[in-house]
Structures are given as C-alpha cells and as structure tokens.
Motif scaffolding. Structure first.
Motif, PDB file in Angstrom:
ATOM      1  N   ILE A   1      -2.906 -10.755  -7.685  1.00  0.00           N
ATOM      2  CA  ILE A   1      -1.567 -10.170  -7.533  1.00  0.00           C
ATOM      3  C   ILE A   1      -0.852 -10.118  -8.871  1.00  0.00           C
ATOM      4  CG2 ILE A   1       0.707 -10.573  -6.526  1.00  0.00           C
ATOM      5  CD1 ILE A   1      -0.897 -11.909  -4.130  1.00  0.00           C
ATOM      6  N   VAL A   2      -0.862 -11.246  -9.576  1.00  0.00           N
ATOM      7  CA  VAL A   2      -0.197 -11.298 -10.876  1.00  0.00           C
ATOM      8  C   VAL A   2      -0.842 -10.323 -11.858  1.00  0.00           C
ATOM      9  CG1 VAL A   2       0.268 -12.769 -12.871  1.00  0.00           C
ATOM     10  CG2 VAL A   2       0.660 -13.644 -10.562  1.00  0.00           C
TER      11      VAL A   2
ATOM     12  N   VAL B   1      11.963  -8.473 -11.351  1.00  0.00           N
ATOM     13  CA  VAL B   1      11.583  -9.509 -10.385  1.00  0.00           C
ATOM     14  C   VAL B   1      10.667  -8.915  -9.329  1.00  0.00           C
ATOM     15  CG1 VAL B   1      12.392 -11.236  -8.736  1.00  0.00           C
ATOM     16  CG2 VAL B   1      13.797 -10.681 -10.731  1.00  0.00           C
ATOM     17  N   ALA B   2       9.572  -9.613  -9.063  1.00  0.00           N
ATOM     18  CA  ALA B   2       8.674  -9.257  -7.968  1.00  0.00           C
ATOM     19  C   ALA B   2       8.645 -10.426  -6.997  1.00  0.00           C
ATOM     20  CB  ALA B   2       7.275  -8.971  -8.496  1.00  0.00           C
ATOM     21  N   ARG B   3       9.052 -10.149  -5.748  1.00  0.00           N
ATOM     22  CA  ARG B   3       8.971 -11.173  -4.695  1.00  0.00           C
ATOM     23  C   ARG B   3       7.739 -10.858  -3.850  1.00  0.00           C
ATOM     24  NH1 ARG B   3      13.476 -10.314  -1.365  1.00  0.00           N
ATOM     25  NH2 ARG B   3      13.864  -8.368  -2.482  1.00  0.00           N
ATOM     26  N   VAL B   4       6.793 -11.779  -3.870  1.00  0.00           N
ATOM     27  CA  VAL B   4       5.463 -11.510  -3.325  1.00  0.00           C
ATOM     28  C   VAL B   4       5.269 -12.161  -1.963  1.00  0.00           C
ATOM     29  CG1 VAL B   4       2.998 -11.880  -3.669  1.00  0.00           C
ATOM     30  CG2 VAL B   4       4.451 -11.243  -5.614  1.00  0.00           C
ATOM     31  N   LEU B   5       4.885 -11.335  -0.986  1.00  0.00           N
ATOM     32  CA  LEU B   5       4.433 -11.822   0.310  1.00  0.00           C
ATOM     33  C   LEU B   5       2.915 -11.952   0.221  1.00  0.00           C
ATOM     34  CD1 LEU B   5       5.596 -12.439   3.205  1.00  0.00           C
ATOM     35  CD2 LEU B   5       4.765 -10.180   3.847  1.00  0.00           C
ATOM     36  N   GLN B   6       2.446 -13.184   0.226  1.00  0.00           N
ATOM     37  CA  GLN B   6       1.026 -13.434   0.021  1.00  0.00           C
ATOM     38  C   GLN B   6       0.189 -12.934   1.206  1.00  0.00           C
ATOM     39  OE1 GLN B   6       0.131 -17.433  -1.696  1.00  0.00           O
ATOM     40  NE2 GLN B   6       2.345 -17.704  -1.545  1.00  0.00           N
ATOM     41  N   PRO B   7      -1.112 -12.741   1.002  1.00  0.00           N
ATOM     42  CA  PRO B   7      -1.956 -12.158   2.050  1.00  0.00           C
ATOM     43  C   PRO B   7      -1.915 -12.900   3.378  1.00  0.00           C
ATOM     44  CG  PRO B   7      -3.113 -12.083  -0.035  1.00  0.00           C
ATOM     45  CD  PRO B   7      -1.849 -12.866  -0.276  1.00  0.00           C
ATOM     46  N   PHE B   8      -1.860 -14.228   3.370  1.00  0.00           N
ATOM     47  CA  PHE B   8      -1.880 -14.943   4.643  1.00  0.00           C
ATOM     48  C   PHE B   8      -0.620 -14.691   5.452  1.00  0.00           C
ATOM     49  CE2 PHE B   8       0.427 -18.044   2.095  1.00  0.00           C
ATOM     50  CZ  PHE B   8       1.269 -18.700   2.998  1.00  0.00           C
ATOM     51  N   ARG B   9       0.523 -14.522   4.778  1.00  0.00           N
ATOM     52  CA  ARG B   9       1.764 -14.230   5.500  1.00  0.00           C
ATOM     53  C   ARG B   9       1.812 -12.762   5.907  1.00  0.00           C
ATOM     54  NH1 ARG B   9       4.095 -16.651   8.504  1.00  0.00           N
ATOM     55  NH2 ARG B   9       6.240 -16.068   8.053  1.00  0.00           N
TER      56      ARG B   9
ATOM     57  N   ALA C   1       4.573  -6.744  -2.535  1.00  0.00           N
ATOM     58  CA  ALA C   1       5.524  -7.159  -3.558  1.00  0.00           C
ATOM     59  C   ALA C   1       6.775  -6.299  -3.472  1.00  0.00           C
ATOM     60  CB  ALA C   1       4.911  -7.060  -4.943  1.00  0.00           C
ATOM     61  N   VAL C   2       7.922  -6.946  -3.344  1.00  0.00           N
ATOM     62  CA  VAL C   2       9.211  -6.265  -3.388  1.00  0.00           C
ATOM     63  C   VAL C   2       9.695  -6.314  -4.831  1.00  0.00           C
ATOM     64  CG1 VAL C   2      11.568  -6.209  -2.527  1.00  0.00           C
ATOM     65  CG2 VAL C   2       9.716  -6.970  -1.029  1.00  0.00           C
ATOM     66  N   LEU C   3       9.883  -5.159  -5.442  1.00  0.00           N
ATOM     67  CA  LEU C   3      10.220  -5.072  -6.855  1.00  0.00           C
ATOM     68  C   LEU C   3      11.694  -4.755  -7.042  1.00  0.00           C
ATOM     69  CD1 LEU C   3       7.153  -2.937  -8.035  1.00  0.00           C
ATOM     70  CD2 LEU C   3       7.315  -5.430  -7.781  1.00  0.00           C
ATOM     71  N   ASP C   4      12.329  -5.493  -7.940  1.00  0.00           N
ATOM     72  CA  ASP C   4      13.734  -5.266  -8.272  1.00  0.00           C
ATOM     73  C   ASP C   4      13.881  -5.211  -9.779  1.00  0.00           C
ATOM     74  OD1 ASP C   4      15.080  -5.441  -5.601  1.00  0.00           O
ATOM     75  OD2 ASP C   4      14.245  -7.469  -5.639  1.00  0.00           O
ATOM     76  N   GLY C   5      14.856  -4.439 -10.247  1.00  0.00           N
ATOM     77  CA  GLY C   5      15.124  -4.363 -11.669  1.00  0.00           C
ATOM     78  C   GLY C   5      14.332  -3.262 -12.344  1.00  0.00           C
ATOM     79  N   PRO C   6      14.204  -3.323 -13.669  1.00  0.00           N
ATOM     80  CA  PRO C   6      13.486  -2.280 -14.415  1.00  0.00           C
ATOM     81  C   PRO C   6      12.071  -2.088 -13.875  1.00  0.00           C
ATOM     82  CG  PRO C   6      14.646  -3.756 -15.916  1.00  0.00           C
ATOM     83  CD  PRO C   6      14.747  -4.372 -14.557  1.00  0.00           C
ATOM     84  N   ASP C   7      11.593  -0.855 -13.887  1.00  0.00           N
ATOM     85  CA  ASP C   7      10.278  -0.571 -13.314  1.00  0.00           C
ATOM     86  C   ASP C   7       9.200  -0.393 -14.368  1.00  0.00           C
ATOM     87  OD1 ASP C   7      10.981   1.840 -14.395  1.00  0.00           O
ATOM     88  OD2 ASP C   7      10.918   2.954 -12.501  1.00  0.00           O
ATOM     89  N   GLY C   8       9.500  -0.759 -15.615  1.00  0.00           N
ATOM     90  CA  GLY C   8       8.514  -0.649 -16.676  1.00  0.00           C
ATOM     91  C   GLY C   8       8.816  -1.623 -17.791  1.00  0.00           C
TER      92      GLY C   8
END
Length: 217
Positions: free
Chosen positions: A84-85, A56-64, A12-19
C-alpha cells in the motif's frame, strides 16, 4: 483509491495535494483492528497535517475492506501495508513519509517503518499490552521501529502507556481511554509540533529530538 495487494484490496481516502510538487510530506494513517478511517483521533491528526500543507492518505487495510475484525498474521498484514505504501509513494514521489495509525494500526506502522523508508511514526493509542496482562509487553515494536516515534496515549488506557524510553516522545492525554474520543483535538495538537519538524525536511533515523521524553498534555 483502491490499492490491490497480495492479501486483498485496500482503500485509501486521499486529502490535500494530489501530487509531489511543493509537498512537504505525505502522512499515511490507518485504523485499529475493529475500526475505520473516520476514527476521531485520525481525523484530528489529518486536519493538522492538512493545515501544514501535507497530503494525507487514510488507509482501510484489506482485512477491514473484506469485513473482518481480526487482522490475521502480522507478517501478512505488514506485507500488505508495504504494498500500500509503495503504491502511495509512486503517486506522491520522493517526499518525506510519515506513517502512523491507532492501536493495531500503530503497531503496523512501527513494525514496517524501516522497510517503508518512513521518516517518522505517529502511534496513536499504542496498545502496550493486552488489558490486564502487563507481562505481554509490545514495547519492542516501538524500540525496533528504526525511526523516531511519537506516541499519543490516554492516561486511562487499559492497554497501558509506553515509557518515555520506548519512543522519541510519549504524550499522555489526561482523561482519555483507548479510543482517544473525549477530546480528539488534543491528539491533533500533540501531533502538530511533530509534523512541523517533518514539514521542514527529513529527519535522521533514530535521533531523539530536543525535548524528547514523556509529556502530559
């Protein structure tokens, strides 16, 4: 951020506030079956969400993450997504969750929305049917989401365009095909008013907002 699931690790690539402090919403986005988290439409929606103060979390799923193109059985993909969620929600707390993705990722977001406790779904380039096979409709996944779904599709998408009755809102972008790459900012603009509603607080599942239906950008 690496997230271990029963079906392999995800990233997961995380952007924005971290909490969770002061956070209006968490947006979790994912890719199509042969794509990645840097797809132009995903980045455009991310930027709009960040502008509204969301995380925002941009998720690279396990298969990718494992280098595969095919997601495999839907049940296993959905199981991994819910793990993941769950990990992301533990990080960000009990803030409104909006989940979404493009193409295959949009299908996952719809199928798991109710169990994930999502407040809404953004479905980019929802693949209504395989190209040339309109009888193989997947509209049921939109209708069964259990929460409000915003669909953003191009009017030249060979995978078809959902009907207005299939979702809370269907935005149709002129000149766009399945990749929504001609003018990605238009996808972000379509998502902006939707995300502003979530930023004001959680919505009631299943309620169609004012102005719902099919629109052309």
């Amino acid at each position: 951020m690496e997230i271990v699931t029963a079906h392999g690790p995800a990233e997961a690539v995380l952007d924005g506030p971290d909490g969770p402090a002061g956070l209006p919403f968490l947006l979790v986005l994912t890719h199509g079956s042969n794509g990645g988290v840097d797809a132009p439409d995903l980045l455009a929606v991310r930027d709009v969400a960040l502008g509204l103060g969301g995380a925002v979390a941009r998720v690279l799923q396990p298969f990718r993450a494992a280098g595969r193109r095919a997601p495999g059985p839907a049940a296993k993909q959905d199981e991994a997504w819910l793990e993941i969620v769950g990990a992301l929600r533990r990080r960000y707390g009990d803030v409104p969750l909006v989940q979404g993705g493009r193409s295959n990722g949009a299908r996952v977001a719809c199928r798991t929305a109710r169990e994930a406790g999502a407040a809404g779904v953004i479905a980019l380039a929802f693949p209504l049917h395989p190209p040339g096979k309109p009888d193989k409709s997947r509209a049921g996944e939109l209708r069964a989401a259990g929460v409000e779904v915003l669909v953003v599709n191009g009017d030249r998408d060979p995978f078809g365009i959902p009907d207005a009755a299939d979702a809370a809102q269907v935005a149709v972008l002129p000149g766009e095909r399945h990749d929504l790459a001609k003018d990605p900012a238009a996808a972000g603009a379509a998502a902006g008013p939707w995300l502003r509603r979530w930023s004001a607080g959680p919505r009631v599942a299943g309620r169609r907002p004012a102005g719902a239906g099919r629109t052309t950008a």
